[in-house]
Design an enzyme around this catalytic site. Structure first.
Site, short mmCIF file in Angstrom:
data_model
loop_
_atom_site.label_atom_id
_atom_site.label_comp_id
_atom_site.label_asym_id
_atom_site.label_seq_id
_atom_site.Cartn_x
_atom_site.Cartn_y
_atom_site.Cartn_z
N LYS A 48 51.75 17.35 7.02
CA LYS A 48 51.01 17.58 8.28
C LYS A 48 49.79 18.46 8.03
O LYS A 48 48.72 18.21 8.57
CB LYS A 48 51.92 18.27 9.30
CG LYS A 48 53.03 17.41 9.87
CD LYS A 48 53.75 18.22 10.97
CE LYS A 48 54.99 17.54 11.47
NZ LYS A 48 55.67 18.33 12.51
N ASP A 87 54.96 18.13 17.07
CA ASP A 87 56.30 17.59 16.91
C ASP A 87 56.16 16.07 16.90
O ASP A 87 55.49 15.49 17.76
CB ASP A 87 57.25 18.03 18.03
CG ASP A 87 58.69 17.92 17.55
OD1 ASP A 87 59.06 18.62 16.59
OD2 ASP A 87 59.45 17.09 18.10
N SER A 88 56.74 15.46 15.89
CA SER A 88 56.48 14.04 15.67
C SER A 88 57.70 13.38 15.06
O SER A 88 58.64 14.05 14.64
CB SER A 88 55.26 13.87 14.77
OG SER A 88 55.33 14.73 13.65
N PHE A 121 53.44 10.87 3.40
CA PHE A 121 54.64 11.71 3.31
C PHE A 121 55.73 11.11 4.19
O PHE A 121 55.50 10.14 4.92
CB PHE A 121 54.33 13.16 3.69
CG PHE A 121 54.00 13.36 5.15
CD1 PHE A 121 52.73 13.06 5.64
CD2 PHE A 121 54.94 13.85 6.05
CE1 PHE A 121 52.42 13.24 6.99
CE2 PHE A 121 54.63 14.05 7.40
CZ PHE A 121 53.36 13.73 7.86
N GLY A 122 56.91 11.70 4.12
CA GLY A 122 58.01 11.33 5.01
C GLY A 122 58.30 9.83 5.04
O GLY A 122 58.53 9.19 4.01
N ASP A 174 56.28 7.43 5.76
CA ASP A 174 55.10 6.56 5.56
C ASP A 174 55.40 5.32 4.71
O ASP A 174 54.91 4.23 5.04
CB ASP A 174 53.94 7.35 4.91
CG ASP A 174 53.16 8.17 5.93
OD1 ASP A 174 53.29 7.91 7.14
OD2 ASP A 174 52.43 9.08 5.51
N LYS A 209 44.93 5.17 7.52
CA LYS A 209 45.94 5.86 8.34
C LYS A 209 45.23 6.71 9.41
O LYS A 209 45.62 6.71 10.58
CB LYS A 209 46.87 6.72 7.47
CG LYS A 209 47.96 7.40 8.31
CD LYS A 209 48.99 8.21 7.53
CE LYS A 209 50.01 8.81 8.52
NZ LYS A 209 50.92 9.80 7.93
#
Ligand code: IMP
Length: 195
Positions: A13, A73-74, A154-155, A157, A177
């Site tokens: 982030k 927050d996502s 990240f995460g 993706d 993105k």
């Protein structure tokens, strides 16, 4: 230039905010600061909770003045999992440390033959140093890949294919993105609200 405390330690982030809001000056959430609680049932609740927690701590301990606090927050909402992991995305599969394995577990949870629709959602809370907070949000529709593809981002993706593309966010260049992501859309809304 607006000086903003970014209430997050998530390296992915942080990188994206510095690319999406290059005209903001960010103060980072320090290592010695406490974890910010996120116990709400909705993205909005958690974003506000993080922003308020960060402002309260910074008031007593912050090394420099800031104009406001920004919290994100996502998460990834998967249709076939009733919108999950959603607000729990950061806490999904806590027994696994690597996202490659978390992503595989999430894909394995999809029932055979289920639709693969999903969306990323981002809610940003902005809390001025004095005054009341507001939230803005953004989302991006897409579908889940069959397997983890690509090492960028990240995460989640590498398992998310945005609508209109055939590569995952882990394979697409960052500028693509940033042209359509949930976080980019929320940042555009934030910018509008602030001006
Ligand atoms: P939280 O906002 O701290 O609850 O964490 C959100 C979690 O959702 C992150 O740790 C990631 O796992 C996931 N997430 C949010 N945004 C993205 C993104 O842009 N790409 C990939 N994963 C994301």
């Amino acid at each position: 230039m607006l000086k903003v405390l970014l209430a997050s330690r998530n390296a992915g982030k942080l990188r994206e905010f510095s690319e999406l809001l290059p005209d903001f000056q960010f103060a980072l959430w320090p290592k010695e600061a406490p974890e910010l609680p996120e116990t709400g049932a909705f993205f909005q609740d958690n974003a506000l909770q993080k922003a308020e927690g960060a402002r309260a701590w910074w008031r007593d301990h912050g090394p420099e003045p800031v104009d406001g606090v920004l919290a994100d927050d996502s998460g990834l909402c998967v249709d076939a999992l009733w919108g999950g992991p959603g607000v729990l995305s950061a806490r999904f599969a806590p027994d696994l440390s690597e996202y490659r394995r978390k992503n595989q577990r999430l894909l394995d949870m999809l029932p055979e033959g289920a639709g693969r629709g999903a969306r990323f959602v981002c809610v940003l809370a902005y809390l001025p140093w004095t005054g009341g907070a507001f939230t803005v949000s953004g989302s991006v529709e897409g579908s889940l890949a069959r397997e983890h593809r690509g090492e960028d981002g990240f995460g989640y993706d590498p398992i998310f294919i945005p609508a209109g593309h055939d590569r995952t966010f882990g394979e697409l260049p960052a500028d693509i993105k940033h042209s359509l992501s949930h976080r980019a859309r929320a940042c555009a809304a934030l910018r509008q609200r602030l001006t």
